[in-house]
Design an enzyme around this catalytic site. Structure first.
Site, PDB file in Angstrom:
ATOM      1  N   LYS A  36       0.804  22.915   9.411  1.00  0.00           N
ATOM      2  CA  LYS A  36       1.439  21.649   9.767  1.00  0.00           C
ATOM      3  C   LYS A  36       1.204  20.613   8.664  1.00  0.00           C
ATOM      4  O   LYS A  36       0.436  20.850   7.728  1.00  0.00           O
ATOM      5  CB  LYS A  36       0.889  21.137  11.098  1.00  0.00           C
ATOM      6  CG  LYS A  36      -0.601  20.854  11.079  1.00  0.00           C
ATOM      7  CD  LYS A  36      -1.109  20.388  12.439  1.00  0.00           C
ATOM      8  CE  LYS A  36      -2.606  20.114  12.376  1.00  0.00           C
ATOM      9  NZ  LYS A  36      -3.115  19.537  13.632  1.00  0.00           N
ATOM     10  N   TYR A 253      -9.783  -5.172 -10.853  1.00  0.00           N
ATOM     11  CA  TYR A 253      -9.458  -6.238  -9.900  1.00  0.00           C
ATOM     12  C   TYR A 253     -10.711  -6.718  -9.183  1.00  0.00           C
ATOM     13  O   TYR A 253     -11.513  -5.921  -8.700  1.00  0.00           O
ATOM     14  CB  TYR A 253      -8.453  -5.747  -8.860  1.00  0.00           C
ATOM     15  CG  TYR A 253      -7.048  -5.588  -9.385  1.00  0.00           C
ATOM     16  CD1 TYR A 253      -6.328  -6.676  -9.866  1.00  0.00           C
ATOM     17  CD2 TYR A 253      -6.431  -4.336  -9.380  1.00  0.00           C
ATOM     18  CE1 TYR A 253      -5.027  -6.523 -10.341  1.00  0.00           C
ATOM     19  CE2 TYR A 253      -5.133  -4.173  -9.840  1.00  0.00           C
ATOM     20  CZ  TYR A 253      -4.449  -5.270 -10.325  1.00  0.00           C
ATOM     21  OH  TYR A 253      -3.172  -5.129 -10.790  1.00  0.00           O
TER      22      TYR A 253
END
Length: 363
Positions: A36, A253
């Protein structure tokens, strides 16, 4: 590798090896290979074409099973989440797809006329997510046995805490399951990867390995190597820049990482836009030329930075392994506060997937 774009190499030999390990642990039981979520991010059709020695394939949704059928897969297929409408149930029956029944509305939607449908009744033995209460099962099975569209009736459950071998919940669930009248059902299934590797005794006629097939451990605080499994996906990129930073320089950042001394910092071309976990903290290892270099600062959309003091001769173009061969995905997941399943499923479309066997043939 085109430019310095990330690649995920998929090792089909490792997939087959891991299935062999599952087969050995299954001890004669049949295997639903769980593919899946696009084969846990590895490519559903790619995985299906490789795991041809599985007895059948299990997916989450009907559309996944129909894609497999349309692609020529003729093995037994099982839809673990079942169907949501009479139309879907009829489509499943017509494509000889087996389905899980786990709530009463599904029973009400069973078509009156269709090819015989093989079903798996799911009993809730303690996970409290999907499944009928144990005291309902006998009556439901008796009713289904009289239904004109129902063929085989099977029984299954799902283990909630099997990833922790010390948790008593697994034993309780197995005892609840075994207390049911097994003679009402053609087959039974209990074990996922953790159940298959961690439970001795009765596991039912079918087992459902998932994560172990892809070369990751189903247990907390362990890696695949502990169970003779091999990593299937290796996520790679390359160094695109090397900066000579000074003491006090802040990286990336927010400046969350500050250099304690003069040091080389390498920039690797991968980020959360490729599926590398954004919340991976400083210190998360990246493998370059056999050395584990710690992540420094925040993960950006397209880039990460690593402390390259262990590799003073690091160069632009050097390969970096984010997880896989030589660097267990479980370890990266633990640093990032997640699980290997999410790492695999999170790899984005802009990452190139390479069949390692094909790559070797062309070499």
């Amino acid at each position: 590798m085109m430019g310095y774009a990330p690649q995920a190499t998929i090792d089909h030999a490792a997939l087959r090896h891991n299935l062999k390990q599952a087969r050995q642990a299954a001890n004669g039981r049949r295997i639903w290979a769980v593919i899946k979520a696009d084969g846990y991010g590895h490519g559903m059709l790619r995985v299906a074409s490789c795991l041809h020695e599985a007895n059948g394939f299990a997916v989450a949704r009907l559309e996944e099973a129909l894609i497999l059928r349309r692609s020529g897969i003729d093995k037994p297929l099982l839809v673990l989440s079942g169907c949501t409408s009479r139309q879907e149930l009829k489509a499943a029956a017509e494509a000889y797809i087996q389905v899980v029944l786990h709530h009463h509305q599904q029973l009400e939607e069973l078509p009156d006329q269709s090819p015989l449908l093989t079903v798996w009744l799911k009993v809730d033995t303690g996970m409290h997510r999907l499944g009928f209460d144990p005291d309902e099962i006998n009556g439901i099975a008796a009713g289904l046995a009289k239904h004109p569209c129902i063929g085989e009736i099977n029984l299954m459950t799902h283990l909630a805490n099997a990833d922790d071998a010390t948790d008593p919940m697994t034993k309780q669930q197995c005892e609840c399951f075994q207390a049911l009248d097994q003679t009402l059902f053609r087959s039974a299934s209990i074990a996922n990867s953790a159940g298959l590797l961690g439970i001795s005794g009765k596991l039912g006629d079918w087992v459902r390995p998932g994560i172990m097939l892809y070369g990751a451990s189903p247990f907390i605080n362990t890696t695949a190597e502990n169970y003779g499994l091999r990593p299937v996906m290796t996520l790679r990129s390359r160094v695109v820049a090397v900066k000579q930073c000074h003491a006090g320089d802040a990286i990336g950042y927010g400046g969350s990482y500050v250099c304690a001394e003069a040091m080389p910092v390498a920039v690797v071309a991968i980020g959360y836009g490729d599926g590398y976990p954004r919340h991976a903290p400083s210190g998360t290892p990246v493998l370059v030329k056999g050395e584990r270099l710690p992540l420094t600062g925040r993960v950006s959309m397209d880039m990460i930075s690593v402390d390259a003091r262990k590799l003073p001769n690091i160069q632009v173009g050097n390969e970096a392994i984010l997880w896989g061969e030589g660097l267990p995905a479980e370890e990266i997941a633990q640093f990032a506060g997640t699980i290997s399943y999410e790492l695999f499923c999170g790899v984005k479309q802009r990452v190139s997937f390479i069949d390692l066997n094909q790559q070797q043939r062309e070499a």
